[in-house]
Scaffold this active site. Structure first.
Site, short mmCIF file in Angstrom:
data_model
loop_
_atom_site.label_atom_id
_atom_site.label_comp_id
_atom_site.label_asym_id
_atom_site.label_seq_id
_atom_site.Cartn_x
_atom_site.Cartn_y
_atom_site.Cartn_z
N PHE A 67 -5.79 -4.56 0.25
CA PHE A 67 -5.52 -3.48 1.17
C PHE A 67 -4.02 -3.21 1.27
O PHE A 67 -3.22 -4.15 1.34
CB PHE A 67 -6.03 -3.82 2.58
CG PHE A 67 -7.51 -4.00 2.68
CD1 PHE A 67 -8.34 -2.93 2.98
CD2 PHE A 67 -8.08 -5.25 2.47
CE1 PHE A 67 -9.71 -3.09 3.08
CE2 PHE A 67 -9.46 -5.43 2.57
CZ PHE A 67 -10.27 -4.34 2.87
N ASP A 68 -3.67 -1.95 1.31
CA ASP A 68 -2.35 -1.55 1.75
C ASP A 68 -2.28 -1.75 3.27
O ASP A 68 -3.31 -1.95 3.93
CB ASP A 68 -2.10 -0.08 1.37
CG ASP A 68 -0.78 0.44 1.91
OD1 ASP A 68 0.26 -0.19 1.64
OD2 ASP A 68 -0.80 1.47 2.62
#
Length: 242
Positions: free
Chosen positions: A16-17
């Site tokens: 995930f960013d």
């Protein structure tokens, strides 16, 4: 049961960013940007110019507007000082993130944060939003020599998870996230709840577009079904919404 196993089957590692994906830090980012520019420059670039670079390291963005590296370094110090001071008043949660990550962790997915923030500020954001126990690995810009859109941050996160690119999914809100994930050979999911428009993300050609993070578990189920039917993830249609 080991993280990454469910009912004896390997489950997908999830990357995930941070900004614009797991936390709504856009107003904090823009306020820090405006403060740094007012402090060190004789002009204030439009917000859109800064938003376009979200997902890349701070110094990379600042060097694009500063007259010298020395000024860029000074701007970075002012930016980060402002961000630390105002972090808890301008940081917001996205609806459903905490519950979705808890569900995915319960399914056994290994998880990694891949951010262009320095690790210290990334962890601060996770702690503030109650997400500090949802990531097995944190890869910040201070952990890599190359940064998004280069694949190194994604590949480093996978190495630290002990997993390969096959079957891995990277969820991010910016074209830079998508480019980094595609270069690393993972499946990419464009997060439509961040600051980038659908058309901007479509131009980056993610494997999937997702309007709400709460729909991620269902999307993963569909990916597993498709991969089971075809024996591979390679038959995905780029940019298709869930």
């Amino acid at each position: 049961m080991l993280q990454g196993e469910r009912a004896g089957l390997s489950v997908r590692p999830l990357l995930f960013d941070l900004d614009g994906t797991l936390v709504d830090s856009i107003e904090l980012i823009l306020s820090s940007f405006r403060h740094a520019c007012r402090t060190h420059l004789d002009r204030l670039p439009p917000d859109e110019e800064w938003i376009a670079g979200i997902g890349t390291p701070l110094l990379t963005q600042l060097r694009g507007i500063a007259p010298s590296d020395a000024v860029a370094e000074a701007m970075a110090q002012s930016y980060r000082a402002f961000q630390r001071e105002h972090h808890d008043t301008l940081m917001r949660e996205y609806p459903g993130v905490r519950e979705t990550l808890a569900l995915l962790r319960g399914r056994g997915h290994p998880t990694a944060l891949v951010t262009s923030k320095v690790s210290e500020l990334a962890l601060k954001a996770l702690v503030f939003t109650g997400l500090e126990n949802t990531m097995d690995v944190i890869v910040g810009c201070d952990n890599c020599s190359q940064h998004k859109p280069h694949p190194e941050p994604v590949l480093l996160a996978l190495r630290q998870l002990g997993r390969g690119a096959n079957g891995a999914v990277f969820v991010g809100d910016s074209p830079h996230d998508v480019a980094s994930g595609k270069a690393a050979g993972v499946l990419t999911v464009g997060a439509l709840w961040g600051p980038f428009s659908r058309s901007e993300l479509e131009q980056a050609s993610p494997d999937r577009l997702l309007p709400d993070i709460r729909e991620l578990p269902a999307l993963l189920d569909r990916l597993d079904l498709d991969a089971g039917n075809h024996g591979t993830d390679s038959n995905l249609s780029a940019g298709r919404a869930i």
